[in-house]
Design a protein around this motif. Structure first.
Motif, PDB file in Angstrom:
ATOM      1  N   LEU A 290       0.815  -1.218   0.000  1.00  0.00           N
ATOM      2  CA  LEU A 290       0.000   0.000   0.000  1.00  0.00           C
ATOM      3  C   LEU A 290       0.852   1.274   0.000  1.00  0.00           C
ATOM      4  N   PRO A 291       1.889   1.389   0.867  1.00  0.00           N
ATOM      5  CA  PRO A 291       2.744   2.579   0.777  1.00  0.00           C
ATOM      6  C   PRO A 291       3.408   2.736  -0.591  1.00  0.00           C
ATOM      7  N   LEU A 292       3.857   1.632  -1.184  1.00  0.00           N
ATOM      8  CA  LEU A 292       4.482   1.712  -2.504  1.00  0.00           C
ATOM      9  C   LEU A 292       3.483   2.201  -3.548  1.00  0.00           C
ATOM     10  N   ALA A 293       2.266   1.686  -3.498  1.00  0.00           N
ATOM     11  CA  ALA A 293       1.248   2.089  -4.472  1.00  0.00           C
ATOM     12  C   ALA A 293       0.941   3.582  -4.363  1.00  0.00           C
ATOM     13  N   TYR A 294       0.814   4.093  -3.142  1.00  0.00           N
ATOM     14  CA  TYR A 294       0.532   5.518  -2.970  1.00  0.00           C
ATOM     15  C   TYR A 294       1.717   6.383  -3.412  1.00  0.00           C
ATOM     16  N   ALA A 295       2.938   5.914  -3.169  1.00  0.00           N
ATOM     17  CA  ALA A 295       4.112   6.665  -3.624  1.00  0.00           C
ATOM     18  C   ALA A 295       4.127   6.758  -5.145  1.00  0.00           C
ATOM     19  N   LEU A 296       3.820   5.656  -5.818  1.00  0.00           N
ATOM     20  CA  LEU A 296       3.775   5.663  -7.284  1.00  0.00           C
ATOM     21  C   LEU A 296       2.693   6.595  -7.796  1.00  0.00           C
ATOM     22  N   GLU A 297       1.555   6.577  -7.124  1.00  0.00           N
ATOM     23  CA  GLU A 297       0.456   7.451  -7.546  1.00  0.00           C
ATOM     24  C   GLU A 297       0.877   8.925  -7.476  1.00  0.00           C
ATOM     25  N   GLN A 298       1.658   9.267  -6.450  1.00  0.00           N
ATOM     26  CA  GLN A 298       2.130  10.650  -6.314  1.00  0.00           C
ATOM     27  C   GLN A 298       3.166  11.000  -7.382  1.00  0.00           C
ATOM     28  N   MET A 299       4.039  10.045  -7.712  1.00  0.00           N
ATOM     29  CA  MET A 299       5.117  10.324  -8.650  1.00  0.00           C
ATOM     30  C   MET A 299       4.687  10.239 -10.108  1.00  0.00           C
ATOM     31  N   LEU A 300       3.587   9.538 -10.361  1.00  0.00           N
ATOM     32  CA  LEU A 300       3.109   9.365 -11.739  1.00  0.00           C
ATOM     33  C   LEU A 300       1.663   9.839 -11.811  1.00  0.00           C
ATOM     34  N   PRO A 301       1.437  11.153 -11.669  1.00  0.00           N
ATOM     35  CA  PRO A 301       0.064  11.665 -11.624  1.00  0.00           C
ATOM     36  C   PRO A 301      -0.699  11.321 -12.897  1.00  0.00           C
ATOM     37  N   GLY A 302      -1.936  10.868 -12.703  1.00  0.00           N
ATOM     38  CA  GLY A 302      -2.774  10.513 -13.839  1.00  0.00           C
ATOM     39  C   GLY A 302      -2.694   9.055 -14.227  1.00  0.00           C
ATOM     40  N   VAL A 303      -1.620   8.373 -13.841  1.00  0.00           N
ATOM     41  CA  VAL A 303      -1.514   6.938 -14.088  1.00  0.00           C
ATOM     42  C   VAL A 303      -2.368   6.218 -13.035  1.00  0.00           C
ATOM     43  N   GLU A 304      -3.168   5.263 -13.452  1.00  0.00           N
ATOM     44  CA  GLU A 304      -4.024   4.531 -12.523  1.00  0.00           C
ATOM     45  C   GLU A 304      -3.222   3.409 -11.851  1.00  0.00           C
ATOM     46  N   VAL A 305      -3.294   3.368 -10.523  1.00  0.00           N
ATOM     47  CA  VAL A 305      -2.563   2.372  -9.745  1.00  0.00           C
ATOM     48  C   VAL A 305      -3.577   1.539  -8.965  1.00  0.00           C
ATOM     49  N   PHE A 306      -3.444   0.215  -9.062  1.00  0.00           N
ATOM     50  CA  PHE A 306      -4.356  -0.707  -8.400  1.00  0.00           C
ATOM     51  C   PHE A 306      -3.582  -1.597  -7.431  1.00  0.00           C
ATOM     52  N   LEU A 307      -4.197  -1.886  -6.289  1.00  0.00           N
ATOM     53  CA  LEU A 307      -3.608  -2.811  -5.328  1.00  0.00           C
ATOM     54  C   LEU A 307      -4.140  -4.213  -5.632  1.00  0.00           C
ATOM     55  N   LEU A 308      -3.235  -5.140  -5.925  1.00  0.00           N
ATOM     56  CA  LEU A 308      -3.602  -6.508  -6.273  1.00  0.00           C
ATOM     57  C   LEU A 308      -3.457  -7.370  -5.025  1.00  0.00           C
ATOM     58  N   ARG A 309      -4.588  -7.620  -4.374  1.00  0.00           N
ATOM     59  CA  ARG A 309      -4.571  -8.314  -3.081  1.00  0.00           C
ATOM     60  C   ARG A 309      -5.194  -9.695  -3.241  1.00  0.00           C
ATOM     61  N   GLU A 310      -4.403 -10.727  -2.966  1.00  0.00           N
ATOM     62  CA  GLU A 310      -4.919 -12.096  -3.033  1.00  0.00           C
ATOM     63  C   GLU A 310      -5.401 -12.537  -1.657  1.00  0.00           C
ATOM     64  N   ARG A 311      -6.460 -13.332  -1.670  1.00  0.00           N
ATOM     65  CA  ARG A 311      -7.055 -13.841  -0.434  1.00  0.00           C
ATOM     66  C   ARG A 311      -7.104 -15.358  -0.538  1.00  0.00           C
ATOM     67  N   VAL A 312      -6.501 -16.042   0.426  1.00  0.00           N
ATOM     68  CA  VAL A 312      -6.385 -17.499   0.363  1.00  0.00           C
ATOM     69  C   VAL A 312      -7.270 -18.123   1.435  1.00  0.00           C
ATOM     70  N   THR A 313      -8.095 -19.082   1.018  1.00  0.00           N
ATOM     71  CA  THR A 313      -8.967 -19.776   1.954  1.00  0.00           C
ATOM     72  C   THR A 313      -8.763 -21.276   1.841  1.00  0.00           C
ATOM     73  N   ALA A 314      -9.259 -22.000   2.832  1.00  0.00           N
ATOM     74  CA  ALA A 314      -9.187 -23.465   2.836  1.00  0.00           C
ATOM     75  C   ALA A 314     -10.467 -24.014   3.434  1.00  0.00           C
ATOM     76  N   VAL A 315     -10.900 -25.151   2.906  1.00  0.00           N
ATOM     77  CA  VAL A 315     -12.095 -25.806   3.428  1.00  0.00           C
ATOM     78  C   VAL A 315     -11.855 -27.320   3.390  1.00  0.00           C
ATOM     79  N   PRO A 316     -12.280 -28.056   4.425  1.00  0.00           N
ATOM     80  CA  PRO A 316     -12.174 -29.514   4.354  1.00  0.00           C
ATOM     81  C   PRO A 316     -12.933 -30.048   3.150  1.00  0.00           C
ATOM     82  N   LEU A 317     -12.384 -31.050   2.509  1.00  0.00           N
ATOM     83  CA  LEU A 317     -12.969 -31.566   1.276  1.00  0.00           C
ATOM     84  C   LEU A 317     -14.427 -31.976   1.470  1.00  0.00           C
ATOM     85  N   GLN A 318     -14.747 -32.552   2.618  1.00  0.00           N
ATOM     86  CA  GLN A 318     -16.116 -33.009   2.829  1.00  0.00           C
ATOM     87  C   GLN A 318     -17.102 -31.860   3.003  1.00  0.00           C
TER      88      GLN A 318
END
Length: 348
Positions: A290-318
């Protein structure tokens, strides 16, 4: 009329990252073989063919490639590549080192990334130690940082002092939970359990909560040592750090974790120190991404910056909830993966 995002190119993004990282990025490919850049590091467990060289720079793509939409992530996976494709991103910046096939669904980058016109930059060691946010989130102000403790590249040690209002080990745990917004994660998990009908669903962040493994919640905290066990930090290193900072009353480990029977915890108990395991690796996208993304947004005004956040889950097979896919999985296993009629009978 829709606003058109500003266009830059991959080389200018790399230059912005070089400024953010205080000149640590690989700007010329010759730096890799010449040894000029100390952040080009080999990582290896000595398993044949599984080592990787970290290259903080443009790993795939051309510097002249136009860029208007950037994704900032933590670890490159095929899921992230597919998300970037669907969002029509031009460039992915990831924290962790990447490797052909391992980071790209089992295939080389050259066969996959051009399909979606994606360029790729990695950072890792070049980003470590640039901001105090990780220690702040754990309730202390860092007063010293060594990113190569005991001469081991990437073996990061922070020496910190507790922030105002963080007076006890319990305060430190409450501070961390509040800043990370774990109430949202808990509500999200409960909603997903209900929607999927998977009441035993687990999620990576909540499965690894912050814990106090030595000391009591009311025990005072002031002088903190904060390190990351997965970087190669050893018991000898901890004893060395305690000799350097004998005033230490609290040890914090985060990103990676240890269990209660680990020698680190044993040493803390022996010396009457607090020992806290903090954030797991699964939230480093917030701590560092998140800090890196905001720094890039400040240094590259007008360029769209997105945070790519993965979420990992687990469930018993049954407990997998969607009936059609359960039937699909069982039929494929029964009819095609089990080697003989007798094995099938046993398995079913």
């Amino acid at each position: 009329m829709l606003h058109e995002p500003t266009r830059t190119n991959a080389g200018q993004v790399l230059s912005a990252l070089n400024e953010i990282s205080r000149g640590r990025m690989v700007m010329d490919w010759n730096e890799i073989s010449s040894g000029q850049n100390p952040y080009v590091v080999m990582k290896s467990s000595n398993i044949p063919g599984k080592s990787v060289i970290e290259i903080p720079g443009l790993v795939y793509g051309d510097k002249s490639k136009p860029v208007s939409r950037i994704g900032v992530g933590m670890t490159l996976t095929e899921s992230m590549i597919e998300l970037a494709s669907g969002m029509e991103l031009d460039l992915i910046i990831v924290h962790h080192p990447v490797a052909d096939a391992a980071s790209s669904g089992g295939v080389p980058f050259a066969d996959y990334l051009p399909l979606y016109n994606l360029a790729l930059i990695e950072m890792h060691e070049a980003f470590h130690g640039l901001h105090p946010g990780l220690t702040f989130l754990h309730g202390h102000h860092k007063v010293a940082t060594d990113t190569s403790f005991a001469g081991l590249p990437g073996n990061v040690l922070h020496k910190g002092v507790a922030l105002e209002g963080v007076n006890t080990a319990g305060d430190m745990l409450a501070w961390l939970d509040d800043w990370m917004g774990h109430d949202i994660d808990r509500n999200l998990l409960e909603a997903e359990k209900a929607i999927r009908g998977e009441l035993s669903l687990h999620e990576a962040t909540l499965s690894n909560p912050a814990k106090l493994l030595s000391g009591t919640p009311d025990q005072p905290v002031k002088h903190i040592l904060h390190f990351f066990p997965h970087t190669g930090f050893s018991l000898d290193h901890l004893e060395m750090a305690l000799r350097l900072y004998p005033e230490t009353d609290t040890i914090v480990v985060s990103i990676s974790r240890v269990r209660e029977d680990h020698p680190f915890v044993g040493l803390a108990k022996q010396r009457g120190l607090n020992f806290i395991v903090g954030n797991p690796h699964s939230v480093e996208i917030m701590e560092n991404g998140l800090p890196l993304a905001y720094a890039l947004e400040q240094m590259l005004p007008g360029v769209e910056v997105f945070l790519l956040r993965e979420r990992v889950t687990a469930v018993p097979l049954q407990d997998v909830g969607y009936g059609k896919m359960v039937r699909y999985g069982k039929e494929m296993a029964h009819n095609h993966l089990l080697s003989s009629p007798s094995t099938r009978a046993i398995q079913v």
